[in-house]
Design an enzyme around this catalytic site. Structure first.
Site, mmCIF file in Angstrom:
data_model
loop_
_atom_site.group_PDB
_atom_site.id
_atom_site.type_symbol
_atom_site.label_atom_id
_atom_site.label_comp_id
_atom_site.label_asym_id
_atom_site.label_seq_id
_atom_site.Cartn_x
_atom_site.Cartn_y
_atom_site.Cartn_z
ATOM 1 N N LYS A 170 40.653 36.778 74.458
ATOM 2 C CA LYS A 170 40.167 37.214 75.181
ATOM 3 C C LYS A 170 38.540 36.954 75.116
ATOM 4 C CE LYS A 170 37.844 41.375 71.954
ATOM 5 N NZ LYS A 170 36.237 41.454 73.239
ATOM 6 N N LYS A 198 40.747 40.305 64.213
ATOM 7 C CA LYS A 198 39.314 39.401 63.086
ATOM 8 C C LYS A 198 39.616 39.166 61.470
ATOM 9 C CE LYS A 198 36.347 41.504 66.027
ATOM 10 N NZ LYS A 198 35.151 42.281 66.495
ATOM 11 N N LYS A 214 32.367 38.890 71.943
ATOM 12 C CA LYS A 214 30.875 37.877 71.365
ATOM 13 C C LYS A 214 30.937 36.638 70.273
ATOM 14 C CE LYS A 214 28.503 42.470 71.860
ATOM 15 N NZ LYS A 214 29.852 42.954 71.267
HETATM 16 P P1 ATP Z 1 33.099 41.182 69.318
HETATM 17 O O1 ATP Z 1 33.902 39.540 69.659
HETATM 18 O O2 ATP Z 1 32.177 41.855 67.943
HETATM 19 O O3 ATP Z 1 33.925 42.454 68.716
HETATM 20 P P2 ATP Z 1 33.661 41.626 72.205
HETATM 21 O O4 ATP Z 1 33.357 40.964 72.693
HETATM 22 O O5 ATP Z 1 34.739 42.440 71.304
HETATM 23 O O6 ATP Z 1 32.412 41.540 70.673
HETATM 24 P P3 ATP Z 1 32.296 45.198 71.490
HETATM 25 O O7 ATP Z 1 30.825 45.447 71.449
HETATM 26 O O8 ATP Z 1 33.467 45.071 70.931
HETATM 27 O O9 ATP Z 1 32.477 43.354 71.685
HETATM 28 O O10 ATP Z 1 32.731 45.541 72.448
HETATM 29 C C1 ATP Z 1 31.648 46.623 74.163
HETATM 30 C C2 ATP Z 1 32.544 46.864 75.290
HETATM 31 O O11 ATP Z 1 33.182 45.707 76.000
HETATM 32 C C3 ATP Z 1 33.947 47.029 74.511
HETATM 33 O O12 ATP Z 1 33.686 48.496 75.176
HETATM 34 C C4 ATP Z 1 34.776 46.619 74.909
HETATM 35 O O13 ATP Z 1 36.527 47.302 75.487
HETATM 36 C C5 ATP Z 1 34.266 45.914 75.497
HETATM 37 N N1 ATP Z 1 35.276 44.196 75.841
HETATM 38 C C6 ATP Z 1 34.619 43.323 75.082
HETATM 39 N N2 ATP Z 1 35.654 41.998 75.350
HETATM 40 C C7 ATP Z 1 35.715 42.703 76.896
HETATM 41 C C8 ATP Z 1 36.520 41.678 77.603
HETATM 42 N N3 ATP Z 1 37.178 40.306 77.308
HETATM 43 N N4 ATP Z 1 37.854 42.139 78.360
HETATM 44 C C9 ATP Z 1 36.745 43.153 79.138
HETATM 45 N N5 ATP Z 1 36.124 43.968 78.605
HETATM 46 C C10 ATP Z 1 35.799 44.171 76.765
HETATM 47 MG MG MG Z 2 34.461 44.008 69.965
#
Ligand code: ATP
Ligand code: MG
Length: 332
Positions: A194, A111, A197
């Site tokens: 991955k 990040k 968001k």
């Molecule tokens: P950011 O990019 O802002 O970190 P994010 O997509 O990683 O957002 P989070 O809010 O950090 O989302 O994570 C929320 C939940 O979703 C956590 O349990 C995380 O492990 C899961 N998660 C996030 N991205 C994935 C993915 N690509 N596949 C499976 N699980 C995910």
């Molecule tokens: Mg995350």
């Protein structure tokens, strides 16, 4: 009963990875565990958030969880900043966890990117706040996607060091619960990244708020390779994009990936993609509609979160008091 804690950042763009890797599993766990689910707004501001958007996104994530089937009467659902004990315990953990441990965290490296010196202190200390989120409830299990495994190990190390340093048997060592067919959903544009968001490209993810046309367009544009549909899982690791789409199909249909591969083996990629669109729309469509309905009445969502905060504070405050006593903070 054993206790679960898990959280989502209210940073907008709730996506299929969040749903398949986290939220859907939470729905399935709510009957077996006492569950505490949190919109982690304090984690969100470790990178810049527009204040109005943050408020809106907090309600939207809450709506997403409820629409996906999380029952706010049965589970504790709230936003992090309404329970001050998270940040208070995080400070204690800032003094327990070691710089060297945090330096190894890959999420910070990803990040912060090339501009490490310019990243917020909060982004670096993020894992300590996450340890506090879990341990302020003495949660025993944490259902997350694979990306959070390293942070969870750090939470265990921190709990262990606290117990050792102060000679107590106070914090449990929380176990990760990583399961389901989609523990790591990848970006639709790059099979090595991955789904996130925070990815700049909206085409990299399917959002829980996307309508049918948008889902169709994103799946059609999703990167694939020039080879035909695979016949087995063998060699699939060299085809990350195809593997990801098949994995998404398997997870959405609650089927085994091998079964899905066999089902599509003699077909065209375009046919597979068309069926994937239909499946994604059939799963996300009803959730999407319910989210819209809930978002039309923000005061209802706020009332749900207010109640959740009351229940969360009632669990967290006595645990924080115990921590303060253990540490030796005078409470005159
Ligand atoms: P950011 O990019 O802002 O970190 P994010 O997509 O990683 O957002 P989070 O809010 O950090 O989302 O994570 C929320 C939940 O979703 C956590 O349990 C995380 O492990 C899961 N998660 C996030 N991205 C994935 C993915 N690509 N596949 C499976 N699980 C995910
Ligand atoms: Mg995350």
């Amino acid at each position: 009963m054993q206790r679960i804690f898990s959280g989502v950042q209210p940073t907008g763009n709730l996506h299929l990875g969040n749903y398949l890797g986290a939220i859907r599993n939470w729905v399935r766990l709510q009957d077996q565990y006492e569950c505490i689910f949190c919109m982690v707004d304090q984690h969100a501001i470790t990178v810049w958030q527009d204040p109005k958007e943050l408020t809106r996104n907090t309600r939207e994530v809450a709506a997403g969880m409820i629409a996906a089937g999380i029952d706010p009467a049965k589970n504790v659902l709230f936003n992090q900043s309404t329970v001050p004990a998270h940040a208070q315990l995080a400070w204690v953990f800032n003094c327990v966890a070691r710089m060297g441990w945090l330096n190894r965290m890959t999420q910070f490296k990803e990040k912060a990117g090339k501009h490490k010196e310019n990243a917020s202190v909060g982004l670096f200390a993020y894992p300590n706040l996450m340890s506090a989120d879990i341990l302020i409830y003495k949660a025993t299990h944490v259902p997350v996607g694979e990306d959070q495994k390293q942070h969870l190990e750090l939470a265990r190390d921190t709990a262990q060091k606290f117990n050792n340093d102060y000679g107590v048997d106070f914090f449990p060592l929380p176990e990760p619960l990583i399961f389901g067919a989609a523990t790591r959903v990848m970006s639709l544009r790059d099979g090595a990244k991955k789904m996130s968001k925070s990815d700049e490209s909206d085409y990299s993810r399917i959002n829980m708020t996307d309508d049918a046309d948008t889902i169709a367009l994103k799946v059609r544009k999703a990167k694939t390779d020039l080879f035909p549909m695979p016949h087995s899982v063998e060699g699939l690791e060299e085809r990350p994009e195809a593997s990801n789409l098949l994995g998404i199909y398997a997870a959405l249909s609650d089927r085994d990936k091998t079964e899905v591969i066999h089902h599509f083996a003699e077909r065209q990629f375009s046919e597979f993609k068309a069926e994937l669109v239909d499946l994604a729309v059939s799963v996300l469509g009803p959730i999407n509609a319910e989210m819209k309905r809930l978002m039309a009445d923000p005061s209802h969502i706020d009332a749900v979160l207010r109640q959740g905060a009351e229940r969360a504070n009632a669990i967290a405050e006595p645990i924080l008091k115990d921590v303060y006593d253990i540490v030796g903070f005078l409470r005159p």
